[in-house]
Enzyme design. Structure first.
Site, PDB file in Angstrom:
ATOM      1  CE1 TYR A  53      -4.511  -2.705   4.480  1.00 23.64           C
ATOM      2  CE2 TYR A  53      -3.781  -0.429   4.182  1.00 23.64           C
ATOM      3  CZ  TYR A  53      -4.156  -1.655   3.646  1.00 23.64           C
ATOM      4  OH  TYR A  53      -4.157  -1.824   2.282  1.00 23.64           O
TER       5      TYR A  53
ATOM      6  CB  SER B  70      -0.901   0.008   1.245  1.00 24.11           C
ATOM      7  OG  SER B  70      -1.531   1.254   1.418  1.00 24.11           O
TER       8      SER B  70
END
Length: 284
Positions: free
Chosen positions: A189, A176
């Site tokens: 996350y 990400s």
């Protein structure tokens, strides 16, 4: 050009969330005719039922691959992805279960090889995301669930796949933009995505002598079930508008990176990360 549909407030009470209730529907459709880049190959896509995973599965099928689609329990989305893969001329095998459990990851790979007789591409994409209330309030259950889904499943699936991957095979890990820039509201996350990036880079060095390429893709804000499944409605509204391009990305715009890395087009790429993120400049 890609249209910029306005995203209205919405949310879901599950993670992973579902694609079918989203408004507008994520755009997963490939834009170009297939040229057989993956003809005769078999790909296992984890988290392949929806979002980026669905877009990758459909694009791979258009390019000639057969697909094993591993997912947790989003059966309606998975059945639709299976239909879409078959519409493109590919075969699709659905494999539900928790890949954060080693036995399930091993079972997913075993079922793939049993059905198709080979495994050429592993896409480690399954993940979960939870909005943090602050590190002090991050409970152990949620933290472990995030780690199991986003990190341990990558280890377990890769371990199970390696005996079946031959020279020329490809492993692609989803990371990400948050692994690079950080995110105060997504500490857990973002940390797991940093781990998946490090995993891809380390495995690329470990497997280069075997002729197996390992790369990563670091999406920015993409309109997938992650968003209504992890954010309150007011944060979902006009999601992605803060990017330099001024909009969220669509899954099809990310899937092309996975095709490039899986095909012979990416034959000189290993240990690298591609950044479909709408213009955010990060240290690659």
């Amino acid at each position: 050009m890609t249209s910029d549909p306005k995203i209205p407030p919405q949310s879901q009470d599950s993670m992973p969330a579902d694609e079918y209730p989203m408004e507008p529907s994520p755009d997963y459709r490939p834009r170009h005719p297939g040229t057989g880049k993956l003809k005769g190959q078999v790909a296992l896509v984890t988290g392949g039922d929806s979002g980026i995973g669905r877009a990758v599965a459909v694009l791979y099928a258009r390019e000639g691959a057969n697909l094993a689609i591993a997912y947790l329990d989003e059966h309606e989305d998975a059945e639709e992805t299976k239909r879409l893969v078959e519409e493109e001329g590919g075969e699709a095998l659905l494999i539900p279960g928790d890949l954060g459990q080693k036995a399930q990851a091993e079972d997913a790979v075993a079922k793939t090889v049993e059905r198709f007789g080979q495994l050429d591409i592993l896409v480690n994409n399954a993940a979960q995301q939870f909005l943090d209330k602050g590190l002090e309030d991050l409970d152990e259950e949620t933290l472990r669930r995030t780690m199991d889904s986003n990190v341990m499943s990558y280890f377990f699936c890769t371990q199970a796949a390696l005996p079946h991957l031959k020279e020329g095979a490809s492993i692609i890990c989803t990371t990400s933009v948050n692994a690079y820039k950080g995110n105060a509201a997504l500490v857990a996350y973002s940390t797991t995505r940093g781990a998946s990036l490090a995993f891809a880079r380390s495995m690329s060095s470990a497997l280069v002598d075997r002729g197996i390429r390992v790369n990563a893709v670091a999406p920015g804000p993409i309109w997938t079930p992650f968003i209504p499944g992890s954010m309150p409605p007011e944060r979902v509204e006009d999601f992605g508008s803060g990017t330099p391009m001024g909009r969220a990305g669509q899954p099809w715009e990310v899937a092309t990176a996975y095709l490039f890395l899986a095909s012979s087009d990416g034959s000189y790429y290993t240990g690298q990360c591609l950044h479909p993120n709408g213009g955010k400049i990060v240290n690659a």
